[in-house]
Design an enzyme around this catalytic site. Structure first.
Site, PDB file in Angstrom:
ATOM      1  N   GLY A   1       0.805  -1.230   0.000  1.00 40.90           N
ATOM      2  CA  GLY A   1       0.000   0.000   0.000  1.00 40.90           C
ATOM      3  C   GLY A   1       0.833   1.273   0.000  1.00 40.90           C
ATOM      4  O   GLY A   1       0.867   1.972   1.000  1.00 40.90           O
TER       5      GLY A   1
ATOM      6  N   ASN B   1      -0.827   1.338 -18.980  1.00 39.40           N
ATOM      7  CA  ASN B   1      -1.232   2.346 -18.007  1.00 39.40           C
ATOM      8  C   ASN B   1      -2.753   2.445 -17.969  1.00 39.40           C
ATOM      9  O   ASN B   1      -3.407   2.510 -19.021  1.00 39.40           O
ATOM     10  CB  ASN B   1      -0.619   3.696 -18.383  1.00 39.40           C
ATOM     11  CG  ASN B   1      -0.784   4.703 -17.268  1.00 39.40           C
ATOM     12  OD1 ASN B   1      -1.899   5.085 -16.917  1.00 39.40           O
ATOM     13  ND2 ASN B   1       0.332   5.114 -16.689  1.00 39.40           N
ATOM     14  N   ALA B   2      -3.320   2.451 -16.769  1.00 43.65           N
ATOM     15  CA  ALA B   2      -4.779   2.446 -16.638  1.00 43.65           C
ATOM     16  C   ALA B   2      -5.410   3.641 -17.353  1.00 43.65           C
ATOM     17  O   ALA B   2      -6.429   3.485 -18.038  1.00 43.65           O
ATOM     18  CB  ALA B   2      -5.163   2.451 -15.163  1.00 43.65           C
TER      19      ALA B   2
ATOM     20  N   GLN C   1      -7.476  -0.359  -8.640  1.00 44.56           N
ATOM     21  CA  GLN C   1      -6.781  -0.497  -7.356  1.00 44.56           C
ATOM     22  C   GLN C   1      -5.294  -0.190  -7.484  1.00 44.56           C
ATOM     23  O   GLN C   1      -4.442  -0.876  -6.924  1.00 44.56           O
ATOM     24  CB  GLN C   1      -7.048  -1.838  -6.682  1.00 44.56           C
ATOM     25  CG  GLN C   1      -7.000  -1.642  -5.180  1.00 44.56           C
ATOM     26  CD  GLN C   1      -7.585  -2.739  -4.353  1.00 44.56           C
ATOM     27  OE1 GLN C   1      -8.026  -3.766  -4.858  1.00 44.56           O
ATOM     28  NE2 GLN C   1      -7.590  -2.541  -3.055  1.00 44.56           N
ATOM     29  N   THR C   2      -4.990   0.883  -8.212  1.00 43.93           N
ATOM     30  CA  THR C   2      -3.650   1.452  -8.120  1.00 43.93           C
ATOM     31  C   THR C   2      -3.570   2.093  -6.732  1.00 43.93           C
ATOM     32  O   THR C   2      -4.588   2.243  -6.055  1.00 43.93           O
ATOM     33  CB  THR C   2      -3.453   2.531  -9.187  1.00 43.93           C
ATOM     34  OG1 THR C   2      -4.457   3.535  -8.987  1.00 43.93           O
ATOM     35  CG2 THR C   2      -3.590   1.955 -10.597  1.00 43.93           C
TER      36      THR C   2
ATOM     37  N   TYR D   1       0.750   6.083  -8.108  1.00 42.37           N
ATOM     38  CA  TYR D   1       0.053   6.124  -9.393  1.00 42.37           C
ATOM     39  C   TYR D   1       1.024   6.643 -10.449  1.00 42.37           C
ATOM     40  O   TYR D   1       1.494   7.779 -10.377  1.00 42.37           O
ATOM     41  CB  TYR D   1      -1.167   7.049  -9.308  1.00 42.37           C
ATOM     42  CG  TYR D   1      -2.056   6.950 -10.524  1.00 42.37           C
ATOM     43  CD1 TYR D   1      -3.180   6.134 -10.529  1.00 42.37           C
ATOM     44  CD2 TYR D   1      -1.744   7.660 -11.690  1.00 42.37           C
ATOM     45  CE1 TYR D   1      -3.978   6.025 -11.658  1.00 42.37           C
ATOM     46  CE2 TYR D   1      -2.535   7.548 -12.826  1.00 42.37           C
ATOM     47  CZ  TYR D   1      -3.658   6.734 -12.807  1.00 42.37           C
ATOM     48  OH  TYR D   1      -4.441   6.618 -13.923  1.00 42.37           O
TER      49      TYR D   1
ATOM     50  N   TYR E   1     -12.559   1.611  -5.145  1.00 47.57           N
ATOM     51  CA  TYR E   1     -12.156   0.508  -4.291  1.00 47.57           C
ATOM     52  C   TYR E   1     -11.213   0.916  -3.160  1.00 47.57           C
ATOM     53  O   TYR E   1     -10.250   0.214  -2.858  1.00 47.57           O
ATOM     54  CB  TYR E   1     -11.580  -0.632  -5.122  1.00 47.57           C
ATOM     55  CG  TYR E   1     -11.758  -1.963  -4.431  1.00 47.57           C
ATOM     56  CD1 TYR E   1     -12.597  -2.050  -3.317  1.00 47.57           C
ATOM     57  CD2 TYR E   1     -11.132  -3.103  -4.845  1.00 47.57           C
ATOM     58  CE1 TYR E   1     -12.783  -3.229  -2.635  1.00 47.57           C
ATOM     59  CE2 TYR E   1     -11.300  -4.311  -4.166  1.00 47.57           C
ATOM     60  CZ  TYR E   1     -12.128  -4.354  -3.061  1.00 47.57           C
ATOM     61  OH  TYR E   1     -12.302  -5.534  -2.381  1.00 47.57           O
TER      62      TYR E   1
ATOM     63  N   CYS F   1     -11.348 -15.123   6.812  1.00 52.14           N
ATOM     64  CA  CYS F   1     -12.747 -15.232   6.396  1.00 52.14           C
ATOM     65  C   CYS F   1     -13.494 -14.035   6.978  1.00 52.14           C
ATOM     66  O   CYS F   1     -13.023 -13.412   7.931  1.00 52.14           O
ATOM     67  CB  CYS F   1     -13.385 -16.523   6.894  1.00 52.14           C
ATOM     68  SG  CYS F   1     -13.617 -16.573   8.666  1.00 52.14           S
TER      69      CYS F   1
ATOM     70  N   GLY G   1      -5.046   3.108   4.080  1.00 55.19           N
ATOM     71  CA  GLY G   1      -6.039   2.985   3.009  1.00 55.19           C
ATOM     72  C   GLY G   1      -6.178   4.252   2.205  1.00 55.19           C
ATOM     73  O   GLY G   1      -5.729   4.323   1.066  1.00 55.19           O
TER      74      GLY G   1
HETATM   75  P1  NAD Z   1       0.706  -1.151  -4.260  1.00 52.28           P
HETATM   76  O1  NAD Z   1       1.487   0.110  -4.145  1.00 52.28           O
HETATM   77  O2  NAD Z   1       1.313  -2.416  -3.778  1.00 52.28           O
HETATM   78  O3  NAD Z   1       0.303  -1.413  -5.774  1.00 52.28           O
HETATM   79  C1  NAD Z   1      -0.183  -0.437  -6.665  1.00 52.28           C
HETATM   80  C2  NAD Z   1       0.001  -1.001  -8.074  1.00 52.28           C
HETATM   81  O4  NAD Z   1      -0.564  -0.113  -9.021  1.00 52.28           O
HETATM   82  C3  NAD Z   1       1.473  -1.165  -8.432  1.00 52.28           C
HETATM   83  O5  NAD Z   1       1.708  -2.478  -8.849  1.00 52.28           O
HETATM   84  C4  NAD Z   1       1.687  -0.158  -9.540  1.00 52.28           C
HETATM   85  O6  NAD Z   1       2.680  -0.548 -10.470  1.00 52.28           O
HETATM   86  C5  NAD Z   1       0.304  -0.082 -10.160  1.00 52.28           C
HETATM   87  N1  NAD Z   1       0.048   1.175 -10.860  1.00 52.28           N
HETATM   88  C6  NAD Z   1       0.318   2.423 -10.418  1.00 52.28           C
HETATM   89  N2  NAD Z   1      -0.081   3.327 -11.319  1.00 52.28           N
HETATM   90  C7  NAD Z   1      -0.632   2.632 -12.349  1.00 52.28           C
HETATM   91  C8  NAD Z   1      -1.245   3.022 -13.550  1.00 52.28           C
HETATM   92  N3  NAD Z   1      -1.383   4.303 -13.868  1.00 52.28           N
HETATM   93  N4  NAD Z   1      -1.712   2.044 -14.361  1.00 52.28           N
HETATM   94  C9  NAD Z   1      -1.577   0.728 -14.049  1.00 52.28           C
HETATM   95  N5  NAD Z   1      -0.998   0.315 -12.916  1.00 52.28           N
HETATM   96  C10 NAD Z   1      -0.542   1.255 -12.062  1.00 52.28           C
HETATM   97  O7  NAD Z   1      -0.665  -0.870  -3.559  1.00 52.28           O
HETATM   98  P2  NAD Z   1      -1.718  -1.943  -2.998  1.00 52.28           P
HETATM   99  O8  NAD Z   1      -1.254  -2.465  -1.696  1.00 52.28           O
HETATM  100  O9  NAD Z   1      -2.071  -2.909  -4.084  1.00 52.28           O
HETATM  101  O10 NAD Z   1      -2.960  -1.000  -2.675  1.00 52.28           O
HETATM  102  C11 NAD Z   1      -3.692  -0.385  -3.713  1.00 52.28           C
HETATM  103  C12 NAD Z   1      -4.633   0.660  -3.152  1.00 52.28           C
HETATM  104  O11 NAD Z   1      -5.698   0.042  -2.441  1.00 52.28           O
HETATM  105  C13 NAD Z   1      -3.980   1.603  -2.141  1.00 52.28           C
HETATM  106  O12 NAD Z   1      -4.434   2.915  -2.379  1.00 52.28           O
HETATM  107  C14 NAD Z   1      -4.445   1.110  -0.814  1.00 52.28           C
HETATM  108  O13 NAD Z   1      -4.445   2.116   0.172  1.00 52.28           O
HETATM  109  C15 NAD Z   1      -5.836   0.669  -1.159  1.00 52.28           C
HETATM  110  N6  NAD Z   1      -6.361  -0.298  -0.205  1.00 52.28           N
HETATM  111  C16 NAD Z   1      -7.560  -0.838  -0.453  1.00 52.28           C
HETATM  112  C17 NAD Z   1      -8.115  -1.753   0.418  1.00 52.28           C
HETATM  113  C18 NAD Z   1      -9.453  -2.334   0.165  1.00 52.28           C
HETATM  114  O14 NAD Z   1      -9.938  -3.073   0.969  1.00 52.28           O
HETATM  115  N7  NAD Z   1     -10.056  -2.072  -0.948  1.00 52.28           N
HETATM  116  C19 NAD Z   1      -7.436  -2.131   1.570  1.00 52.28           C
HETATM  117  C20 NAD Z   1      -6.193  -1.575   1.804  1.00 52.28           C
HETATM  118  C21 NAD Z   1      -5.662  -0.682   0.895  1.00 52.28           C
END
Ligand code: NAD
Length: 550
Positions: free
Chosen positions: A46, A237-238, A258-259, A268, A317, A405, A487
């Site tokens: 994260g 790139n997204a 979920q970047t 990002y 997300y 779970c 988060g």
């Molecule tokens: P991470 O930093 O491990 O991974 C992010 C990924 O996004 C990387 O692999 C990166 O290369 C990729 N990325 C970045 N920019 C991009 C782009 N423009 N196009 C395509 N790919 C791109 O982060 P993570 O641990 O996977 O967390 C992702 C996000 O989810 C964070 O913001 C985190 O805070 C949030 N999060 C969500 C939950 C949930 O329950 N939904 C829980 C905890 C964290």
């Protein structure tokens, strides 16, 4: 600089008790290269979620845990061990507070400046509280979210014949392809970093990859038509890919992202850059870099709004993408619903959330034995039993074997007691560490995510996670943590976590009864107080606490 870290396994203690031992093993497990995103820099997941402030602090935490008595408590201040106090055998062995900052100062600029000066640490949720279990942790949440979406939007608990567009295959995002498959759907996930794709292929969280959108669409079409499930990683790139799909007028069934968009510095990657190029640009010209990040996020979010208007089910997300787009000047970003109010709140209201446990022995068979016990003892909960069966078959362990779970009020205590009994009877080979994510029912105030759009408008009220942490501490959890910014980033959340060790003793049994009642109960009370009828119903049906209001 440290060598590769792996948690000790087996039943031989390296410390003076199982509480300390579990803390030591789980901290080390967080930093296992099979678990952590960037272990050399102590980064677990994260964005920059870390387990310890620096290597010196890490060494001193380990030393402290090794010498810690069974009636002492170690204090961790933002990843640094600062004191050991005589408390009681029933007190937590460790108290952790990470990234707290006085609200007026709680901005990215101020926080990250203090962090760069070595004064604080960003602990995300389970990184700095030592209960991260790799991608499986988020797998269950993603599975639950998508199965709730499928039921609500498509009428059944299945995504068969539907395709989901998302992005980011990082520590959390990497769970998406498998969670979509477990729901029988087709996953197309855009990721800018080939190493991340490789890692997911290696761990069998992803089936195929390509760098061609045409090829990805071909694979997707074939699977959707035949009703089979497949997960496809698309290198790109997204912002570019989502926009290209809009130009081609291709409408996915479900769209999210979920970047790590919450972190503008490294979460990002802007369009037109690979990872290395992006970081060089960021370091040489930080303000221009930030502008480019915002432009790309806005482009992607505009595409998501188009998908929504064209019939896709879209949701944010939990990565603060919408806020970033709004900061970047796009006012419609919040037309994208958050996933908690849309799909997960119903679970939170009954005290349900991501409950997890790890085998401190390192033996996968310990987890499988608990799986079997749950399948045998929870027959009335078909959804839970199905999940455990699927997880047993499809989930690859990272680091210490673990299981997660969604378990609700009442179930958590039952599960904890069942595990403690298994340890006592020798049905598992060593104690079990039981914990949860901070992304839970009563432990978080996060107005862009877990507490978005609460019924009574109490989204930003942060008394609840503090009460939750204090209650868990006095109830006898093995360690308790309070974090800021997990988060959704600095300034946007306060949350708390806990771990309790089932070592088979009577004393553990008593603490499990208290903690695993109190913890989900605080979620039931929080939601009842906000006016959710399902929480009030839980209380009226009979609970092990009293409240003056219901
Ligand atoms: P991470 O930093 O491990 O991974 C992010 C990924 O996004 C990387 O692999 C990166 O290369 C990729 N990325 C970045 N920019 C991009 C782009 N423009 N196009 C395509 N790919 C791109 O982060 P993570 O641990 O996977 O967390 C992702 C996000 O989810 C964070 O913001 C985190 O805070 C949030 N999060 C969500 C939950 C949930 O329950 N939904 C829980 C905890 C964290």
């Amino acid at each position: 600089m440290m060598e590769e870290i792996h948690a000790p396994r087996g039943i031989k203690l390296n410390t003076k008790g199982w509480g300390q031992e579990a803390a030591l093993r789980l901290l080390m497990n967080n930093l296992d290269p099979m678990v952590a995103k960037d272990p050399k820099n102590l980064i677990i997941y994260g964005g920059k979620g870390k387990a310890a402030r620096n290597w010196e602090a890490f060494d001193k935490i380990i030393q402290s845990l090794k010498s810690l008595e069974n009636d002492e408590t170690l204090l961790i201040q933002s990843g640094k061990p600062v004191g050991i106090f005589k408390t009681t055998e029933n007190s937590p062995r460790v108290l952790i507070v990470n990234a707290q900052i006085v609200p007026r100062w709680a901005t990215d600029d101020i926080f990250w400046d203090l962090e760069a000066r070595g004064l604080t640490m960003y602990g995300q949720m389970t990184a700095g509280s030592w209960i991260y279990i790799g991608t499986q942790g988020i797998l269950q949440g993603t599975y639950e979210t998508l199965s709730a979406l499928a039921k609500k939007e498509f009428g059944k608990y299945s995504l068969r014949g539907k395709w989901v567009l998302s992005s980011g295959l990082g520590e959390m995002g990497g769970a998406q392809p498998l969670a979509i498959k477990m729901n029988e759907g087709v996953a197309l996930v855009v990721e800018v970093d080939k190493d991340k794709i490789n890692r997911r292929l290696r761990d069998k969280y992803l089936d195929e990859w390509t760098d061609s959108l045409d090829r990805a669409l071909e694979l997707k079409d074939k699977a959707v038509k035949s009703g089979t499930s497949i997960s496809i990683g698309l290198l790109g790139n997204a912002a570019t890919i989502y926009d290209e799909l809009v130009l081609r007028k291709i409408v996915p069934d479900v769209v999210t992202d979920q970047t790590a968009a919450h972190d503008l510095n490294l979460g990002y990657i802007p369009e037109g850059y690979d990872l290395k190029g992006a970081y060089e640009y960021r370091d040489s010209n930080p303000s221009d870099y930030k502008k480019k990040v915002y432009e790309s996020i806005v482009k992607e979010v505009k595409a998501i709004i188009w998908f929504k208007e064209s019939g896709s089910k879209v949701f944010d997300y939990g990565n603060n993408l919408r806020t970033r787009a709004r900061e970047g000047g796009y006012s419609r970003a919040f037309e994208i619903p958050g996933y908690v109010p849309a799909y997960l709140r119903d679970l939170f209201t009954i005290g349900s959330g991501p409950f997890r446990w790890l085998a401190l022995s390192g033996e996968p068979n310990d987890i499988f034995a608990i799986d079997d016990k749950i399948i045998e003892n929870f027959t009335e909960d078909e959804h839970l039993v199905n999940w455990i069966k699927l997880a047993k078959k499809m989930v690859h362990f990272q680091g210490l074997p673990a299981r997660i779970c969604y378990a609700k009020y009442g179930q958590r205590e039952r599960l904890g007691l069942l595990m403690n009994e298994m340890v006592r009877k020798g049905e598992v080979s060593a104690p079990i560490a039981i914990g949860r994510d901070h992304h839970d029912t009563g432990s978080v105030a996060s107005p862009f995510r877990e507490t978005e759009n609460m019924k009574d408008g109490s989204d930003a009220i942060a008394d609840w996670p503090i009460l939750n942490a204090l209650l868990n501490a006095i109830s006898g959890a093995s360690w308790v943590s309070v974090h800021h910014g997990g988060g959704t980033g600095i300034g946007n959340s306060i949350h708390s976590g806990l771990v309790i060790v089932a070592d088979g003793t009577k004393s553990a049994e008593e603490r499990i009864k208290r903690v695993l009642n109190a913890d989900p109960a605080s979620g039931v009370i929080r939601h009842a107080d906000a006016g959710y009828q399902s929480s009030i119903d839980v209380i009226k049906k009979g609970v092990k606490f009293r409240t003056p209001y219901f």
